[in-house]
Enzyme design. Structure first.
Site, PDB file in Angstrom:
ATOM      1  N   HIS A   7       2.150  -6.059   7.932  1.00  0.00           N
ATOM      2  CA  HIS A   7       2.949  -5.125   7.134  1.00  0.00           C
ATOM      3  C   HIS A   7       3.702  -5.877   6.041  1.00  0.00           C
ATOM      4  O   HIS A   7       3.792  -5.433   4.899  1.00  0.00           O
ATOM      5  CB  HIS A   7       3.942  -4.374   8.029  1.00  0.00           C
ATOM      6  CG  HIS A   7       3.265  -3.491   9.039  1.00  0.00           C
ATOM      7  ND1 HIS A   7       3.344  -2.126   9.007  1.00  0.00           N
ATOM      8  CD2 HIS A   7       2.471  -3.789  10.094  1.00  0.00           C
ATOM      9  CE1 HIS A   7       2.631  -1.615   9.998  1.00  0.00           C
ATOM     10  NE2 HIS A   7       2.102  -2.611  10.676  1.00  0.00           N
TER      11      HIS A   7
ATOM     12  N   ASP B 151       7.903   1.496   4.753  1.00  0.00           N
ATOM     13  CA  ASP B 151       6.708   1.491   5.589  1.00  0.00           C
ATOM     14  C   ASP B 151       6.568   2.888   6.185  1.00  0.00           C
ATOM     15  O   ASP B 151       7.536   3.444   6.716  1.00  0.00           O
ATOM     16  CB  ASP B 151       6.899   0.447   6.707  1.00  0.00           C
ATOM     17  CG  ASP B 151       5.593   0.065   7.372  1.00  0.00           C
ATOM     18  OD1 ASP B 151       4.838   0.985   7.746  1.00  0.00           O
ATOM     19  OD2 ASP B 151       5.328  -1.135   7.523  1.00  0.00           O
TER      20      ASP B 151
END
Ligand code: UDP
Length: 453
Positions: free
Chosen positions: A16, A111
């Site tokens: 990520h 995210d």
């Protein structure tokens, strides 16, 4: 007009962080945005130590944390617990930043698995864009899970995993049960399935969705996603995009949380072209001692040279180096894949690894473990035709056969298609390319939002 101040907030895991840090750097460098990148303190420390990207941001902001969230270990790992614990640690810092009148945040890029950011930013009146760090095809599968449940294709019993999925729009005839994210094999009550489904269906609440992919790789799926989330930005491959846009200011960027062993590049320099198989299973997967032995025999029996990443924390026994093999703890993966000596990549098919391989034109042997990796590996083999998917099978005979396929028997066809996609990837991130256009559109949209706020 003042510079927009963006808060970028990734989930705390290498995959990520890699792509969101690349986006952060792009926004700083090409749009002159001010970017605050929010990460837990232990990741802050590691990035400051190992990554040069961090120093190029306006601000790398640490979340003081007493509990590290680095224990992402399939098996013992529970996505819900992980996200709940991260939420309670991160919320105070997030709220503080959102309420800071002295240095106000104009917009958040969060995210897309952290839906608590939508709530917190909503309370503060700050707009949120989502970024998901997986492929468009895997995103679409997660997005369709409620429909698969409704149409009673889920849950299934695992006796016949080869049955094709029939209610997965756009992917009929491509995905079988076994190619769905691994949580689908564990029934509807699986906490992972409930959590990831809950997070994904929230996506349309964000202003837009940013994906690290490119149009010519995933056009049909991107079109499907647009039917539900019209404001979609496909800006990848971000690592390549960053390289092309940064040429004026710098030549290399690293987003790594571990120290890279660069000596393997010298070893690669001594190997013939296309002769080495690069083996890496990313930052999370743990390879059992048994699987490791099968891979070792398969690789040795294939007769190919190999460069193998064995993370010190990945468990299992040591892999013996031989005349043909080299083992490192953590590799400079982008440089390795770009090296002319590397002819194939044995990968777990994490999305960053898959996309880095696509961009480098390197065919793959896929050994997926969990999550989106199951979907990606099917696309590598069945849709893009740039490698073999050995999912659910791991013995030395299969490893040897698939490595030979990729490096020898079918290497011509795989290399040809991989070359076409690598060229398409390069073209997408230069002026006139779709990802280049989408990044400019994102920048424009953020500027407009800030000016009208
Ligand atoms: N990576 C690296 N060196 C290694 C192994 C991996 O730099 O030895 C990087 C790789 O280039 C990729 C990231 O770590 O950018 C792994 O992300 P991915 O999405 O492939 O898998 P995950 O670690 O999330 O399972």
């Amino acid at each position: 007009m003042s510079k927009p101040h963006i808060l970028i907030f990734p989930a705390p895991a290498q995959g990520h962080i890699t792509s969101m840090l690349n986006l952060a750097e792009l926004l700083c460098a090409t749009a002159s945005f001010r970017v605050t990148f929010l990460v837990p303190a232990y990741i802050h420390r590691r990035l400051s130590q190992h990554s040069n990207a961090a120093s190029r941001l306006s601000r790398l902001h640490p979340i003081p944390n007493d509990r590290p969230h680095e224990d992402i270990r399939p098996g013992s790992f529970d996505v819900k617990d992980w996200l709940d614990s991260f939420r309670s640690t991160a919320l105070p810092s997030l709220r503080e930043l959102l309420a800071d009148d002295e240095d106000p945040i104009d917009c958040v890029i969060s995210d897309g698995i952290l839906s608590f950011v939508l709530e917190a930013a909503g309370e503060a009146g700050v707009p949120v864009f989502y970024m998901r760090t997986l492929s468009a095809c895997a995103f679409w599968v997660y997005f369709c899970l409620p429909h698969l449940i409704q149409s009673q294709e889920l849950p299934f019993d695992c006796d016949d995993l080869d049955l094709p999925m029939v209610n997965l729009r756009g992917m009929e005839g491509v995905l079988r049960r076994r190619d769905l994210p691994s949580c689908c094999r564990h029934g509807l009550d699986s906490r992972s399935m409930q959590t990831i489904m809950h997070q994904t269906v929230q996506t349309p609440r964000a202003r837009g969705l940013i994906l690290n992919t490119f149009d010519r790789l995933e056009a049909p799926t991107l079109d499907l996603i647009r039917t539900r989330i019209p404001n979609l930005y496909a800006v990848g491959p971000l690592h390549a995009h960053l390289r092309t846009r940064l040429t004026a200011t710098s030549n290399s960027s690293s987003t790594t949380l571990w120290e890279e062993d660069k000596t393997c590049l010298k070893w690669l320099d001594e190997q013939p072209e296309n002769s080495v198989v690069y083996v890496s299973f990313g930052s999370i997967v743990r390879v059992t001692a048994e699987a490791r032995t099968e891979f070792w025999h398969g690789l040795v029996n294939s007769g190919k040279r190999f460069l193998w990443v064995v993370r010190p924390d990945s468990g299992g026994t040591e892999v013996a180096e031989g005349g043909r093999g080299r083992v490192v703890g953590w590799a400079p993966q982008e440089a390795v894949l770009a090296h002319p000596a590397v002819g194939g990549f044995v990968t777990h098919c994490g999305w960053n690894s898959t996309l880095e391989s696509v961009a480098a034109g390197v065919p793959m042997v896929c050994w997926p473990h969990f999550g989106d990796q199951q979907v990606n590996s099917r696309f590598v083999d069945d849709v893009w035709g740039i490698g073999r998917d050995m999912k659910d099978r791991c013995d030395r005979v299969v490893v040897e056969k698939m490595v030979r396929d990729v490096m020898e028997d079918r290497s011509g066809e795989f290399r040809r298609r991989a070359g076409v996609l690598a060229k398409a990837a390069r073209e997408s991130v230069v002026e006139g390319g779709t990802s280049y256009y989408d990044l400019d559109r994102l920048i424009r949209d953020i500027r407009d939002l800030c000016n009208t706020a």
